[in-house]
Write an enzyme that holds these catalytic residues in place. Structure first.
Site, PDB file in Angstrom:
ATOM      1  N   ASN A   9       0.928  -1.029  -0.211  1.00  0.00           N
ATOM      2  CA  ASN A   9      -0.274  -0.034   0.177  1.00  0.00           C
ATOM      3  C   ASN A   9       1.002   1.193   0.046  1.00  0.00           C
ATOM      4  O   ASN A   9       1.486   1.513   1.077  1.00  0.00           O
ATOM      5  CB  ASN A   9      -0.982  -0.111   1.159  1.00  0.00           C
ATOM      6  CG  ASN A   9      -1.685   1.183   1.550  1.00  0.00           C
ATOM      7  OD1 ASN A   9      -1.797   1.895   0.338  1.00  0.00           O
ATOM      8  ND2 ASN A   9      -2.570   1.362   2.351  1.00  0.00           N
ATOM      9  N   TRP A  10       0.966   1.849  -1.208  1.00  0.00           N
ATOM     10  CA  TRP A  10       2.027   2.950  -1.189  1.00  0.00           C
ATOM     11  C   TRP A  10       1.550   4.296  -0.640  1.00  0.00           C
ATOM     12  O   TRP A  10       2.347   5.296  -0.286  1.00  0.00           O
ATOM     13  CB  TRP A  10       2.156   3.300  -2.864  1.00  0.00           C
ATOM     14  CG  TRP A  10       3.139   2.274  -3.547  1.00  0.00           C
ATOM     15  CD1 TRP A  10       3.362   1.137  -3.082  1.00  0.00           C
ATOM     16  CD2 TRP A  10       3.528   2.457  -5.014  1.00  0.00           C
ATOM     17  NE1 TRP A  10       4.328   0.394  -3.947  1.00  0.00           N
ATOM     18  CE2 TRP A  10       4.004   1.024  -5.114  1.00  0.00           C
ATOM     19  CE3 TRP A  10       3.303   3.229  -5.989  1.00  0.00           C
ATOM     20  CZ2 TRP A  10       4.601   0.988  -6.447  1.00  0.00           C
ATOM     21  CZ3 TRP A  10       3.743   3.005  -6.984  1.00  0.00           C
ATOM     22  CH2 TRP A  10       4.556   1.831  -7.425  1.00  0.00           C
ATOM     23  N   LYS A  11       0.006   4.204  -0.246  1.00  0.00           N
ATOM     24  CA  LYS A  11      -0.342   5.429   0.159  1.00  0.00           C
ATOM     25  C   LYS A  11      -0.282   6.593  -0.554  1.00  0.00           C
ATOM     26  O   LYS A  11      -0.110   6.601  -1.862  1.00  0.00           O
ATOM     27  CB  LYS A  11      -0.248   5.551   1.646  1.00  0.00           C
ATOM     28  CG  LYS A  11      -0.213   4.264   2.473  1.00  0.00           C
ATOM     29  CD  LYS A  11      -0.098   4.516   4.010  1.00  0.00           C
ATOM     30  CE  LYS A  11      -0.210   3.198   4.494  1.00  0.00           C
ATOM     31  NZ  LYS A  11      -0.089   3.484   6.196  1.00  0.00           N
ATOM     32  N   HIS A  97      -9.376   1.202   4.809  1.00  0.00           N
ATOM     33  CA  HIS A  97      -8.394   1.221   5.607  1.00  0.00           C
ATOM     34  C   HIS A  97      -8.569   2.356   6.746  1.00  0.00           C
ATOM     35  O   HIS A  97      -9.193   3.227   6.719  1.00  0.00           O
ATOM     36  CB  HIS A  97      -6.997   2.125   4.516  1.00  0.00           C
ATOM     37  CG  HIS A  97      -5.768   1.989   5.379  1.00  0.00           C
ATOM     38  ND1 HIS A  97      -5.339   2.763   5.989  1.00  0.00           N
ATOM     39  CD2 HIS A  97      -4.744   1.154   5.169  1.00  0.00           C
ATOM     40  CE1 HIS A  97      -4.105   2.405   6.622  1.00  0.00           C
ATOM     41  NE2 HIS A  97      -3.954   1.594   5.848  1.00  0.00           N
ATOM     42  N   GLU A  99      -6.913   4.892   7.702  1.00  0.00           N
ATOM     43  CA  GLU A  99      -6.758   6.071   7.445  1.00  0.00           C
ATOM     44  C   GLU A  99      -7.887   6.763   6.840  1.00  0.00           C
ATOM     45  O   GLU A  99      -8.123   7.742   7.039  1.00  0.00           O
ATOM     46  CB  GLU A  99      -5.335   6.108   6.616  1.00  0.00           C
ATOM     47  CG  GLU A  99      -4.092   6.227   7.610  1.00  0.00           C
ATOM     48  CD  GLU A  99      -3.081   5.426   6.684  1.00  0.00           C
ATOM     49  OE1 GLU A  99      -2.931   5.494   5.385  1.00  0.00           O
ATOM     50  OE2 GLU A  99      -2.067   4.985   7.459  1.00  0.00           O
ATOM     51  N   GLU A 169      -5.208  -4.620  10.324  1.00  0.00           N
ATOM     52  CA  GLU A 169      -4.284  -3.822  10.733  1.00  0.00           C
ATOM     53  C   GLU A 169      -4.456  -2.891  11.923  1.00  0.00           C
ATOM     54  O   GLU A 169      -5.237  -2.017  12.159  1.00  0.00           O
ATOM     55  CB  GLU A 169      -4.024  -2.837   9.603  1.00  0.00           C
ATOM     56  CG  GLU A 169      -3.912  -3.318   8.291  1.00  0.00           C
ATOM     57  CD  GLU A 169      -3.277  -2.365   7.142  1.00  0.00           C
ATOM     58  OE1 GLU A 169      -2.178  -2.628   6.602  1.00  0.00           O
ATOM     59  OE2 GLU A 169      -4.044  -1.272   7.022  1.00  0.00           O
ATOM     60  N   GLY A 175       2.497   2.428  10.834  1.00  0.00           N
ATOM     61  CA  GLY A 175       3.648   3.377  10.684  1.00  0.00           C
ATOM     62  C   GLY A 175       4.259   4.035  12.008  1.00  0.00           C
ATOM     63  O   GLY A 175       4.955   4.881  11.919  1.00  0.00           O
ATOM     64  N   SER A 215       3.357  -1.917  10.285  1.00  0.00           N
ATOM     65  CA  SER A 215       4.788  -2.019  10.546  1.00  0.00           C
ATOM     66  C   SER A 215       5.461  -3.518  10.141  1.00  0.00           C
ATOM     67  O   SER A 215       6.455  -3.842  11.147  1.00  0.00           O
ATOM     68  CB  SER A 215       5.177  -1.614  12.080  1.00  0.00           C
ATOM     69  OG  SER A 215       4.825  -0.150  12.483  1.00  0.00           O
ATOM     70  N   GLY A 236       2.972  -1.152   4.316  1.00  0.00           N
ATOM     71  CA  GLY A 236       2.981   0.345   4.101  1.00  0.00           C
ATOM     72  C   GLY A 236       4.538   0.758   3.617  1.00  0.00           C
ATOM     73  O   GLY A 236       4.900   0.295   2.766  1.00  0.00           O
ATOM     74  N   GLY A 237       5.070   1.356   4.683  1.00  0.00           N
ATOM     75  CA  GLY A 237       6.396   1.786   4.466  1.00  0.00           C
ATOM     76  C   GLY A 237       7.373   0.827   3.702  1.00  0.00           C
ATOM     77  O   GLY A 237       8.057   1.482   2.935  1.00  0.00           O
TER      78      GLY A 237
HETATM   79  P1  13P Z   1       3.003   0.407   7.417  1.00  0.00           P
HETATM   80  O1  13P Z   1       3.590  -0.878   7.053  1.00  0.00           O
HETATM   81  O2  13P Z   1       3.839   1.675   7.228  1.00  0.00           O
HETATM   82  O3  13P Z   1       2.894   0.427   9.206  1.00  0.00           O
HETATM   83  O4  13P Z   1       1.570   0.526   7.053  1.00  0.00           O
HETATM   84  C1  13P Z   1       0.732  -0.388   6.989  1.00  0.00           C
HETATM   85  C2  13P Z   1      -0.491  -0.059   6.648  1.00  0.00           C
HETATM   86  O5  13P Z   1      -1.334   0.738   6.811  1.00  0.00           O
HETATM   87  C3  13P Z   1      -0.700  -0.922   5.163  1.00  0.00           C
HETATM   88  O6  13P Z   1      -1.979  -0.524   4.730  1.00  0.00           O
END
Ligand code: 13P
Length: 255
Positions: A9-11, A97, A99, A169, A175, A215, A236-237
């Protein structure tokens, strides 16, 4: 047999040019490693979808959106429909998600509509659930996740539910560099599978892929993926660097 999935997930990261470079790198590495028993997904911003679908080999990589509209089409300035997402060649969409739930007010009723639009357009849905820290500390995490499943998904008939992937999640792990322990992840994934089985039966539950997100990285992926109910990850990251993402894909492939 349920799928093993590693989804990035590149966000809201990467310009189009940077995204193309990253997609090329991931595509080359996945092909070179001949990854066959892991479904690799990359979740890019909307405007990248069409270009990136032209670059990746669909035998190795599927492309995902990170959202879609509640409505099918019409006067909804700034929105992107599920049909538009599908028309780029994308196969998945991430919905619910945390967010989107917390910053953009997406509640269960909104998510039900988005899931319906996605499934009408033959997209596979990666549906995110998870509790905030205060809910875990109050020992309400199971209750919260169950309510997100019941109110967001359980109005679907079984044949449509077959197109749902669930991503657990925990919001406190997103994050933050603070991962759920493999025991905490397994405990919740087991609970999610049990909850799906109560609604749709054991066979459907056994076929549902449940991903962990929060994470997840090259160092902890192996331990998380060793758990019987952790079928993969939503990353994510660590999906923003081809080598890190590849290490996670390899960890999944090797279990
Ligand atoms: P991180 O891997 O950056 O914690 O993000 C997880 C996430 O929200 C994937 O959708």
């Amino acid at each position: 047999m349920r799928k093993k999935i590693v989804a990035g997930n590149w966000k809201m990261n990467k310009t189009l040019q940077e995204g193309i470079e990253l997609a090329k790198e991931v595509n080359n590495k996945v092909k070179e490693a001949d990854i066959k028993n892991v479904t690799v997904v990359i979740g890019t911003p909307f405007i990248h979808l069409a270009e990136i679908n032209k670059i990746v080999d669909p035998n190795f990589i599927a492309v995902s959106a990170q959202n879609c509209a509640t409505e099918a089409s019409g006067a909804y300035t700034g929105e992107v429909s599920a049909a538009m997402v599908a028309s780029t060649g994308s196969k998945y969409v991430i919905l619910g998600h945390s967010e989107r739930r917390s910053y953009y007010g997406e509640n269960d009723a909104i998510l039900v509509k988005k899931v319906e639009r996605a499934l009408e357009n033959q997209l596979e849905v990666i549906f995110c659930v998870g509790e905030v820290l205060a809910e875990r500390e109050a020992n309400k995490h199971f209750e919260v996740v169950k309510s997100q499943l019941v109110n967001g998904l359980f109005s679907l008939p079984a044949e449509q539910f077959a197109h749902i992937v669930i991503a657990y999640e925990p919001v406190w792990a997103i994050g933050t560099g603070k991962t759920a322990t493999s025991t905490q992840a397994e405990e919740m994934h087991n609970f999610i599978r049990k909850t799906v089985a109560e609604k749709y039966g054991q066979a459907v539950a056994d076929n549902t892929s449940i991903l962990y997100g929060g994470s997840c990285n090259a160092k902890n992926a192996d331990e998380l993926f060793s758990q019987p109910n952790v079928d993969g990850g939503l990353i994510g990251g660590a999906s923003l660097k081809a080598d890190d993402f590849m290490a996670i894909i390899n960890a999944r492939q090797n279990h």
